[in-house]
Structures are given as structure tokens and as C-alpha cells.
Design a protein around this motif. Structure first.
Motif, PDB file in Angstrom:
ATOM      1  N   ASP A   5      -9.393  -7.895   7.141  1.00 39.39           N
ATOM      2  CA  ASP A   5      -8.082  -7.769   6.612  1.00 39.39           C
ATOM      3  C   ASP A   5      -7.588  -9.119   6.129  1.00 39.39           C
ATOM      4  N   THR A  34       4.175  -8.122   0.385  1.00 38.76           N
ATOM      5  CA  THR A  34       2.875  -8.053   0.877  1.00 38.76           C
ATOM      6  C   THR A  34       1.809  -7.742  -0.167  1.00 38.76           C
ATOM      7  N   SER A  74      -4.252 -10.760   4.235  1.00 35.58           N
ATOM      8  CA  SER A  74      -2.855 -10.322   3.784  1.00 35.58           C
ATOM      9  C   SER A  74      -2.225 -11.648   3.517  1.00 35.58           C
ATOM     10  N   TYR A 134      -6.241 -13.567   7.978  1.00 36.08           N
ATOM     11  CA  TYR A 134      -7.422 -13.042   7.895  1.00 36.08           C
ATOM     12  C   TYR A 134      -7.847 -12.825   9.009  1.00 36.08           C
ATOM     13  N   GLU A 141       1.951 -12.410   2.848  1.00 29.98           N
ATOM     14  CA  GLU A 141       3.169 -11.898   3.075  1.00 29.98           C
ATOM     15  C   GLU A 141       4.348 -12.921   2.708  1.00 29.98           C
ATOM     16  N   GLN A 166      -2.396  -6.889   0.266  1.00 20.91           N
ATOM     17  CA  GLN A 166      -3.502  -6.828   1.422  1.00 20.91           C
ATOM     18  C   GLN A 166      -4.742  -6.391   0.738  1.00 20.91           C
ATOM     19  N   HIS A 223       0.329  -4.615  11.309  1.00 21.04           N
ATOM     20  CA  HIS A 223       1.181  -4.763   9.914  1.00 21.04           C
ATOM     21  C   HIS A 223       2.400  -3.640  10.262  1.00 21.04           C
ATOM     22  N   THR A 271      -0.134  -0.222   4.971  1.00 18.53           N
ATOM     23  CA  THR A 271      -0.862  -1.243   5.570  1.00 18.53           C
ATOM     24  C   THR A 271      -1.293  -0.630   7.289  1.00 18.53           C
ATOM     25  N   ALA A 325      -8.183  -4.933   2.659  1.00 18.93           N
ATOM     26  CA  ALA A 325      -8.784  -4.391   3.778  1.00 18.93           C
ATOM     27  C   ALA A 325     -10.140  -3.695   3.397  1.00 18.93           C
TER      28      ALA A 325
END
Length: 420
Positions: free
Chosen positions: A391, A409, A393, A352, A395, A411, A306, A311, A413
Motif C-alpha cells: 500500500d 489522497t 499513499s 508505504y 495524502e 493510493q 485509511h 481505500t 494498493a
């Protein structure tokens, strides 16, 4: 001292420029990098006190080339080492020097060198000064190209350990074979296939009063690379013999790893999948070293790197003692003029990754010395319920006008900081 170093650096670069104009005598090139920071003590946030008020990391390269011959040196000065870097770098001197001769058949380097076999599962020597990492080899590297499509590489030497060398000696050989270049009927095929194999060993004397430690430890790897149009796939399997070390608490279990990467891409669309399985694959030229010191091999992380804001604060690091995980990433560009794309279009990236510990079953196998066992047993490609990192995310990159662009973004996590 710093002013004197800067003066010498600029004089050398001036000489480099003058010499480079005469190609008959060879060419000299160089560059200087100086990173410096000033510090103000702040007790409220627990910041370290810096008596010098300013710390700096500086580097200067000087290279000479003439025909098939080249040579170079790198001068480094840490006065003193900036915060965040290991203070064992404190000092200055010639940290890197080499001589090299190469032609169409052979390539010989004496002195310091960097290199990598395959994905790095059994050997990788490289420098990343922004992270304070440098495990350069000091010895010999020979590359031979006996026929078109075949490259053989041999190495021997010791690894850099700040201003010293690692205790062990590293030896290795690698073969890289392009089947399309060897098999005449495959030369024009759209499918490209290459094979590779590596073997690396280290020698370190056994001085342990309690354990019978193997002085020679070997690691081998095999790999295959396939590609056709927008599709490509790489697979590598590596195995390591018994290697008791501080990383694995001096157990005698052999290690292994499996890494595969696959990707497919066409205009406006891309898909990438990765899988990695690691079991006891710490490999160092000094069995007692820790952290980043004298690592012989390299096992890349399979998590997204990231860039923005919060992030990157919790980067995942490969667990050399064991992990199993995968990563998938999808890229898609929404066309211009569509309802979502608008005038300039829009780019979507969905990633992912998920990494678990491997399954372990404790064992009390026959000891090879006092308190020494295999430690545990596991099965190939096993994955436990213990989550190390995940993780997810999304974007979005959107251009709104010629001057305005936005990157958004989201996310989620999970970071098992207690284990990692």
C-alpha cells in the motif's frame, strides 16, 4: 421487549444521577448505547432478508465507586443481532460484571476484566463492539507495585465466547520495570528506558482420538522501550510452545514473533517506521476455534488505517500463520506564507507498507501422533517472494479559507485476495 428495556435503562440512569449526588454513600454512574437498523429486502443485490425488519444491539453500563472499592455490570441485548455481527450474540443478559479493590500497593479485580501485556503478543483482552469483538476474561486479575517503578500483574480465568466461555483456562504473569525509577542516578535522565517480560499459558483437555495434543501451551515475551525527546522505540520478541490447532492444520511447530516500532517527531515533522515478523503465532484458549473466537494474543497490522472513500474497502488482516513486513510514514507541514503552503499552510502524509509471506521449507519430522509433524521449517526474519499486501499513499490536507478545506489522497494498493 425493546420498549421495556428502554424504560428500565432510563429509570436506572435517573437513579444513578440521584445517587451520584451523595458522595458519602459512594457514587453510581451509567450510560446507555442503542444501535438499531431497519432493513428492506432487495433481491437484486442479494441482500439478506430480515423478517423482523429492525435489528438492534444495545448496551447499558452501571458502575459503583466508593473509596478504594468499585463494582460494575454491563447489560447487553441483541434483539436480534444486527447484520454483519455474529448471530451467536442473539439474546440478552448480564455480559460483564466485576468487583475491584485498589490502593497504592495492590489492585485486585474479581469477575470480568480487560488487560494487555506489552504490545499484546502473548496476551490482550479487550472489547471493540463496533466490530462485534469481546474476549473479556472472567476470573481474577491482581496487580502489585512492590517498589516504585515495578508493576507485577497476574491473571487467571476463562474467555468470553458470546454468551458462553471458552473451553480452555488462561493463566499469566507480567512484569513491567522502569529503570529510571529504580536507578536513582537515572531519575532525571532525558533517556527513558523500561523493560518488560510476560508468560502466559493455557490449559485445554486433549479429547482428540488420533493426535497426542499438548494440554498445556505456554508463550513468553520480552520487551524494551526507549525514548529521548522526540525519539522513541519499542521492541518485543515472543515465543510459543507447540500448539496444534485448526489455524495451523494441527502441526507441532513452535511459534514466534518479533515486533519493533520507531518514531521521531518535532514541530512540523514526523517519521514512523515499523517492522513485524510472525511465524505460527495463533494462540487461542480453544484449539478448534476460528475467526475472532477466544484469541488470547493480539498482533497488530502494520498497514495504514485509511478513512476516506474506497481505500478502507480492503483492510489487511494479520496472517497469524506467518508474515513479514514493514511500514513507513512521513508527516510534514509546509509553513504558512510559503509558495506551497499559502496563507494557511499544507500538511503532507506519505505512507508505504509491504507484507510478504515467510519462507517455508516442508519437513517430515518425527511425528508425535498419527499424521502429526512440524509441518515446515523457516529461519528467523525470513521473507518469501509471495506478496500478501502492499500500500502506497500520499495524502495532502489543505485549507483554502476559513470555511473551505480539502483532503486529497492518491493510493496504489496490491491486495492478494486469493491468499488472504
Amino acid at each position: 421487549m425493546l420498549k421495556r428495556f428502554l424504560y428500565i435503562a432510563f429509570v436506572w440512569l435517573f437513579v444513578c444521577r440521584l445517587s451520584a449526588q451523595n458522595s458519602e454513600q459512594g457514587t453510581i454512574t451509567g450510560n446507555v448505547q442503542i444501535d438499531a437498523q431497519t432493513y428492506i429486502h432487495d433481491a437484486k443485490i442479494g441482500a439478506d432478508s430480515v423478517p423482523e425488519r429492525m435489528l438492534s444491539n444495545s448496551y447499558m453500563n452501571l458502575n459503583y465507586n466508593k473509596g478504594n472499592f468499585s463494582a460494575g455490570v454491563r447489560f447487553e441485548a441483541y434483539l436480534n443481532t444486527m447484520l454483519g455481527y455474529d448471530n451467536r450474540y442473539d439474546g440478552m443478559g448480564l455480559a460483564y460484571r466485576f468487583g475491584r479493590y485498589q490502593n497504592d500497593f495492590i489492585d485486585i479485580t474479581a469477575g470480568n476484566f480487560y488487560g494487555q501485556f506489552g504490545s499484546g503478543a502473548v496476551f490482550r483482552a479487550y472489547e471493540e463492539r463496533t466490530l462485534g469483538y469481546d474476549n473479556a476474561m472472567d476470573g481474577f486479575m491482581v496487580k502489585i507495585k512492590p517498589v516504585n517503578g515495578v508493576m507485577l500483574t497476574g491473571i487467571i480465568g476463562k474467555q468470553r465466547l458470546y454468551w458462553d466461555k471458552g473451553d480452555g483456562t488462561v493463566r499469566g504473569i507480567d512484569a513491567d520495570i522502569s529503570l529510571n525509577d529504580i536507578i536513582g542516578s537515572w531519575a532525571d535522565s532525558k533517556t527513558r528506558i523500561s523493560l518488560g517480560g510476560s508468560y502466559v499459558s493455557k490449559y485445554q483437555k486433549d479429547n482428540d482420538p488420533l493426535l497426542m495434543l499438548p494440554e498445556n501451551v505456554g508463550a513468553g515475551a520480552g520487551r524494551i522501550n526507549l525514548s529521548n525527546g522526540g525519539f522513541s522505540m519499542e521492541m518485543e520478541y515472543a515465543w510459543k510452545s507447540q500448539d496444534p490447532s485448526s489455524d495451523n492444520n494441527y502441526i507441532y511447530k513452535p511459534g514466534s514473533t518479533f515486533i519493533t516500532n520507531a518514531s521521531y517527531g518535532v514541530k512540523g515533522f514526523g517519521l514512523m517506521l515499523q517492522y513485524k515478523w510472525v511465524d505460527n503465532m495463533s494462540f487461542r484458549s480453544d484449539r478448534n476455534a476460528q475467526l475472532n473466537d477466544v484469541a488470547i494474543n493480539y498482533l497488530p497490522t502494520i498497514t495504514k488505517n485509511h478513512t476516506y472513500a474506497f481505500t478502507p474497502f480492503y483492510p489487511y488482516v494479520t496472517q497469524l500463520v506467518g508474515e513479514a513486513g514493514f511500514q513507513g510514514e512521513l508527516f510534514y507541514r509546509i509553513k504558512r506564507g510559503s509558495a506551497l503552503g499559502g496563507k494557511y499552510g499544507m500538511h503532507i502524509a506519505i505512507n508505504y507498507s509491504r507484507i510478504h509471506d515467510i519462507k517455508r521449507e516442508a519437513t517430515d519430522s518425527k511425528p508425535i501422533g498419527q499424521r502429526a509433524t512440524d509441518g515446515y521449517k523457516t529461519s528467523f526474519l525470513s521473507m518469501s517472494d509471495s506478496l500478501l499486501n502492499s500500500d502506497f499513499s500520499i495524502e495532502l490536507t489543505k485549507k483554502f479559507s476559513r470555511r473551505v478545506k480539502g483532503i486529497f489522497t492518491w493510493q496504489k494498493a496490491d491486495y492478494n485476495i486469493a491468499v488472504i
